[in-house]
Motif scaffolding. Structure first.
Motif, PDB file in Angstrom:
ATOM      1  N   LEU A   1      45.407  67.937  -7.131  1.00 59.48           N
ATOM      2  CA  LEU A   1      46.465  68.792  -7.463  1.00 59.48           C
ATOM      3  C   LEU A   1      46.172  70.021  -8.377  1.00 59.48           C
ATOM      4  N   LEU A   2      45.126  69.621  -9.154  1.00 62.82           N
ATOM      5  CA  LEU A   2      44.477  70.826 -10.073  1.00 62.82           C
ATOM      6  C   LEU A   2      43.737  71.887  -9.402  1.00 62.82           C
ATOM      7  N   VAL A   3      43.100  71.251  -8.454  1.00 58.11           N
ATOM      8  CA  VAL A   3      42.075  72.198  -7.346  1.00 58.11           C
ATOM      9  C   VAL A   3      43.297  72.975  -6.829  1.00 58.11           C
ATOM     10  N   GLY A   4      44.331  72.404  -6.305  1.00 60.02           N
ATOM     11  CA  GLY A   4      45.259  73.156  -5.657  1.00 60.02           C
ATOM     12  C   GLY A   4      46.063  74.470  -6.336  1.00 60.02           C
ATOM     13  N   ALA A   5      46.277  73.877  -7.627  1.00 55.81           N
ATOM     14  CA  ALA A   5      47.017  74.972  -8.334  1.00 55.81           C
ATOM     15  C   ALA A   5      45.980  75.802  -8.884  1.00 55.81           C
ATOM     16  N   ILE A   6      44.962  75.486  -9.079  1.00 60.14           N
ATOM     17  CA  ILE A   6      43.905  76.735  -9.731  1.00 60.14           C
ATOM     18  C   ILE A   6      43.602  77.588  -8.672  1.00 60.14           C
ATOM     19  N   SER A   7      43.514  77.001  -7.208  1.00 56.92           N
ATOM     20  CA  SER A   7      42.952  78.034  -6.164  1.00 56.92           C
ATOM     21  C   SER A   7      44.204  79.041  -5.981  1.00 56.92           C
ATOM     22  N   CYS A   8      45.469  78.543  -6.106  1.00 55.51           N
ATOM     23  CA  CYS A   8      46.526  79.609  -5.980  1.00 55.51           C
ATOM     24  C   CYS A   8      46.622  80.443  -7.227  1.00 55.51           C
ATOM     25  N   LEU A   9      46.299  80.075  -8.323  1.00 50.43           N
ATOM     26  CA  LEU A   9      46.144  81.238  -9.521  1.00 50.43           C
ATOM     27  C   LEU A   9      45.110  82.257  -9.237  1.00 50.43           C
ATOM     28  N   LEU A  10      43.748  81.815  -8.789  1.00 51.98           N
ATOM     29  CA  LEU A  10      42.833  82.534  -8.609  1.00 51.98           C
ATOM     30  C   LEU A  10      43.062  83.492  -7.314  1.00 51.98           C
ATOM     31  N   THR A  11      43.712  83.132  -6.318  1.00 52.45           N
ATOM     32  CA  THR A  11      44.133  83.872  -5.265  1.00 52.45           C
ATOM     33  C   THR A  11      44.979  84.980  -5.514  1.00 52.45           C
ATOM     34  N   ALA A  12      45.869  84.808  -6.423  1.00 53.04           N
ATOM     35  CA  ALA A  12      46.748  85.841  -6.971  1.00 53.04           C
ATOM     36  C   ALA A  12      45.878  87.063  -7.386  1.00 53.04           C
ATOM     37  N   PHE A  13      44.775  86.779  -8.097  1.00 50.44           N
ATOM     38  CA  PHE A  13      43.890  87.897  -8.799  1.00 50.44           C
ATOM     39  C   PHE A  13      42.898  88.437  -7.960  1.00 50.44           C
TER      40      PHE A  13
END
Length: 488
Positions: A151-163
């Motif tokens: 779940l942390l991998v999924g959350a961090i990947s969404c955050l990084l995709t935004a930028f």
């Protein structure tokens, strides 16, 4: 004994008052044939009464069943299970839903979906690695901590995709959306691994919570769609008068309508939902209240489950080896089409009927998934016969939508409103029935214990991969599907 039963008058409204009929038992000493001869309505009244009482009994049983479905559960655990399920395919669904905006900035253009599909399949390395470790490694992974990491991998990947979604780099001298493609792999790791990890984890809870988990999984597609609609993706172009010829002919051109907020904000919203999913899982795994909702189950070797006889909502049906194999093959075939192909052919199937039909088919089919899972809370079933019947209906609907896609841009009734209604209804029913059937199969397989849910997840991913690869080559390397151009 004998007694009198009163019934309100019914009919055409001319009859008023009460009608009485004699109800007698075999031990009634006062009952004589002459009594019944004087009452001409006795026999029909008894028949009508039995129908009425039967209906009341059925109604009461259904009411008790629905009340039981709501009482024998913790609504807090239901809510946490929904939050947990949202974190399954949220990132992948959101990336594909954002494609109309991503392709405007990506150097790949409309070939970007093909690249993203390949990245998602690379994400299947996650479940393969997990399964290999659980099977061959002497030290098994702890499912609870592994889910935290996924779940942390999924959350961090969404955050990084935004930028970084629009950052490009050259590969072999050609610009590519390297950041987006790499981050999609990590987003897919979360999604693909959820099939073999999240679902077996939910197997330790009582059977009814598997349903709410699937509602959350359905919302992982619905919530990004609703966000995209608010963003304005459904209205990406409008016809604008750009010129008038000397003969007076008006020339219109489709022009993009700017969204209400950009892709960065969209992925930040997804990140927020992933954080909500992580919090939901953390509480689900730690709260004493949640632990009281565990099933009577023995867990061994990481994810082998043996359930108590009184655990399931309906009597556990022990499957034969043939039935077990049949259900695994069936959910593999269903996943091949639903997870692997439907998303790729939906535009070919519904776009020829107009942009409104296309957006309605896409939106309503996404809504149908969680609605079908919600219905399963009250219309619970584990019948193999019903699963087979629903699968046949789904196969017929699949044949129809594939026919409309293959005949694009001129499918049947493409120039009639009836055709648009039919294709929207077909897609909505198809996704709803498929979701309901998959949940039924999962419920039956859960009751088998062992590693049945792991097998369900693995076969689901295998079928999805085969379907995605097959439709990728069919769309990009054959003339089987022709896109319909939306003109002014």
């Amino acid at each position: 004994m004998s007694g009198y039963q009163s019934r309100s008058g019914v009919g055409n409204g001319s009859q008023s008052g009460s009608v009485y009929g004699v109800i007698s038992t075999l031990d009634d000493p006062s009952a004589v044939p002459s009594d019944f001869a004087r009452c001409a309505v006795a026999e029909p009244s008894e028949s009508e009464l039995s129908v009425f009482l039967t209906w009341r009994t059925i109604h009461k049983k259904m009411e008790q069943k629905y009340c039981s479905a709501l009482k024998n559960r913790s609504l807090i655990v239901d809510l946490l299970a929904i939050f947990f399920g949202i974190g399954t395919w949220l990132g992948v669904n959101g990336t594909f839903i954002q494609l109309p905006l991503l392709v405007d900035e990506a150097p790949e253009g409309w070939s970007l979906p093909s690249y993203l599909s390949v990245m998602v399949q690379i994400g299947n390395l996650g479940p393969l690695l997990y399964t290999a470790i659980q099977k061959y490694s002497p030290r098994k992974l702890n499912d609870g901590w592994t889910i935290h990491g996924v779940l942390l991998v999924g959350a961090i990947s969404c955050l990084l995709t935004a930028f970084f979604y629009n950052r490009t780099a050259q590969v072999n001298g050609v610009d590519h959306s390297v950041a987006l493609l790499v981050l999609t792999i990590f987003t897919a790791l979360n999604a693909c691994t959820s099939s073999v990890l999240f679902m077996p984890y939910m197997g330790r809870f009582k059977e009814q919570y598997m349903v709410t988990y699937f509602i959350g999984e359905g919302l992982s597609g619905l919530l990004p769609s609703v966000t995209a609609l608010i963003q304005g993706i459904g209205e990406t172009s409008q016809c604008v008068l750009v010129n008038v010829t000397e003969s007076g002919e008006e020339i219109f051109e489709q022009q993009k309508v700017p969204p209400h907020f950009d892709t960065k904000v969209f992925f930040l919203i997804l990140f927020g939902l992933m954080v909500l999913s992580y919090i939901g899982y953390t509480l689900l795994n730690a709260l004493p209240l949640a632990r009281t909702e565990y099933a009577k189950v023995t867990v061994s070797e990481g994810n082998k489950y043996v359930y108590g006889e009184a655990d399931t909502q309906s009597p556990a049906q022990k499957l034969t080896r043939g039935q077990y194999t049949y259900l695994l093959l069936l959910i593999g075939a269903i996943s091949l089409f639903s997870n692997g192909m439907f998303g790729s052919i939906q535009s070919y199937s519904s776009a020829p009927y107009g942009s409104r039909a296309y957006h309605l088919a896409a939106t309503l089919s996404v809504i149908a998934n969680p609605v079908a899972c919600f219905m399963a809370m009250f219309l619970h079933f584990t019948s193999l016969r019903l699963i087979t019947v629903l699968s046949i209906i789904a196969a017929l609907l699949t044949s129809y939508v594939f026919t409309t896609a293959a005949l694009s841009p001129y499918p049947p009734f493409y120039d009639h409103s009836f055709g648009a209604v039919l294709v929207v209804a077909a897609w909505t029913l198809l996704v709803g029935i498929v979701s309901y059937t998959k949940l039924g199969i999962t419920t039956v397989m859960r009751a088998q214990g062992g590693q049945s849910l792991v097998w369900v997840g693995s076969i689901t991913q295998l079928g999805s991969t085969i379907g995605a690869v097959s439709i990728f080559f069919a769309i990009n390397y054959t003339n089987m599907f022709q896109a319909a151009e939306m003109t002014c």
